[in-house]
Enzyme design. Structure first.
Site, mmCIF file in Angstrom:
data_model
loop_
_atom_site.group_PDB
_atom_site.id
_atom_site.type_symbol
_atom_site.label_atom_id
_atom_site.label_comp_id
_atom_site.label_asym_id
_atom_site.label_seq_id
_atom_site.Cartn_x
_atom_site.Cartn_y
_atom_site.Cartn_z
ATOM 1 N N ALA A 182 -1.649 7.377 4.167
ATOM 2 C CA ALA A 182 -0.496 7.904 4.901
ATOM 3 C C ALA A 182 -0.570 9.420 5.017
ATOM 4 O O ALA A 182 -0.291 9.987 6.081
ATOM 5 C CB ALA A 182 0.803 7.477 4.212
ATOM 6 N N LYS A 196 1.141 -1.358 0.110
ATOM 7 C CA LYS A 196 2.378 -1.033 -0.599
ATOM 8 C C LYS A 196 2.647 0.467 -0.610
ATOM 9 O O LYS A 196 1.764 1.262 -0.891
ATOM 10 C CB LYS A 196 2.275 -1.549 -2.041
ATOM 11 C CG LYS A 196 3.552 -1.435 -2.829
ATOM 12 C CD LYS A 196 3.527 -2.375 -4.008
ATOM 13 C CE LYS A 196 4.790 -2.327 -4.816
ATOM 14 N NZ LYS A 196 6.024 -2.487 -4.103
ATOM 15 N N GLY A 213 -3.886 4.498 -3.043
ATOM 16 C CA GLY A 213 -4.640 4.373 -1.792
ATOM 17 C C GLY A 213 -3.746 4.471 -0.566
ATOM 18 O O GLY A 213 -4.092 5.125 0.422
ATOM 19 N N CYS A 214 -2.595 3.835 -0.622
ATOM 20 C CA CYS A 214 -1.683 3.847 0.525
ATOM 21 C C CYS A 214 -1.100 5.239 0.746
ATOM 22 O O CYS A 214 -0.894 5.655 1.887
ATOM 23 C CB CYS A 214 -0.580 2.809 0.333
ATOM 24 S SG CYS A 214 -1.229 1.114 0.294
ATOM 25 N N THR A 215 -0.859 5.968 -0.337
ATOM 26 C CA THR A 215 -0.363 7.336 -0.209
ATOM 27 C C THR A 215 -1.439 8.231 0.407
ATOM 28 O O THR A 215 -1.152 9.032 1.305
ATOM 29 C CB THR A 215 0.099 7.875 -1.577
ATOM 30 O OG1 THR A 215 1.147 7.034 -2.070
ATOM 31 C CG2 THR A 215 0.587 9.308 -1.469
#
Length: 153
Positions: free
Chosen positions: A48, A38, A43-45
């Site tokens: 990325a 998401k 974590g995804c930030t």
């Protein structure tokens, strides 16, 4: 998760601007295809931003980076702008590519079971074959792991 040596499934998905992007667009070159749960989550930030920080190294190797989640194009656009992401994010709300790449799985969090994207990364070679694959990657280490693979370290 698809295994190394498997032909990568074809796909066409819209990027953050609504332009279609297909696996065929990368014919003749290696590329990184990473799936994440998401936009704008911690974590995804981190994952990325790690790819963004290493983007010049990927570009020097001629290896595009492509992220895929089930978030909308508008969400991807906000996420990319907020974090200055220089690579392509693809929107798969129908889960067609997410399921084709076998990353939609049962997940357990604090005893609760749900379905979701398991953070998984593939490196696909010039002829469309998966040459590196790993699920449950660590957000902070994923970009460097792939760079090490690509450079033979």
């Amino acid at each position: 998760m698809l295994q190394v040596g498997t032909k990568a499934p074809d796909f066409t998905l819209p990027d953050a601007q609504g332009c279609p992007v297909s696996r065929a667009d990368f014919a003749g070159k290696r590329f990184v295809l990473y799936f994440y749960p998401k936009d704008s989550t911690p974590g995804c930030t981190r994952q990325a931003c790690a790819f963004a920080g290493a983007y010049a190294q990927f570009a020097a190797l001629g290896v595009p980076v492509v992220g895929v989640s089930k978030d909308s194009q508008a969400s991807h656009k906000r996420f990319a702008e907020k974090n200055s992401l220089p690579f392509t994010l693809l929107s798969d709300p129908e889960l067609s590519v997410i399921q084709a790449y076998d990353v939609w799985k049962e997940k357990k969090l604090y005893g609760k079971v749900s379905m979701g994207v398991v953070r998984t990364t593939y490196v696909i070679d010039a002829d469309g074959t998966i040459v590196w694959a790993k699920e449950k990657v660590k957000p902070d280490q994923n970009a460097q792991e792939i760079l090490d693979f690509l450079t033979g370290k």
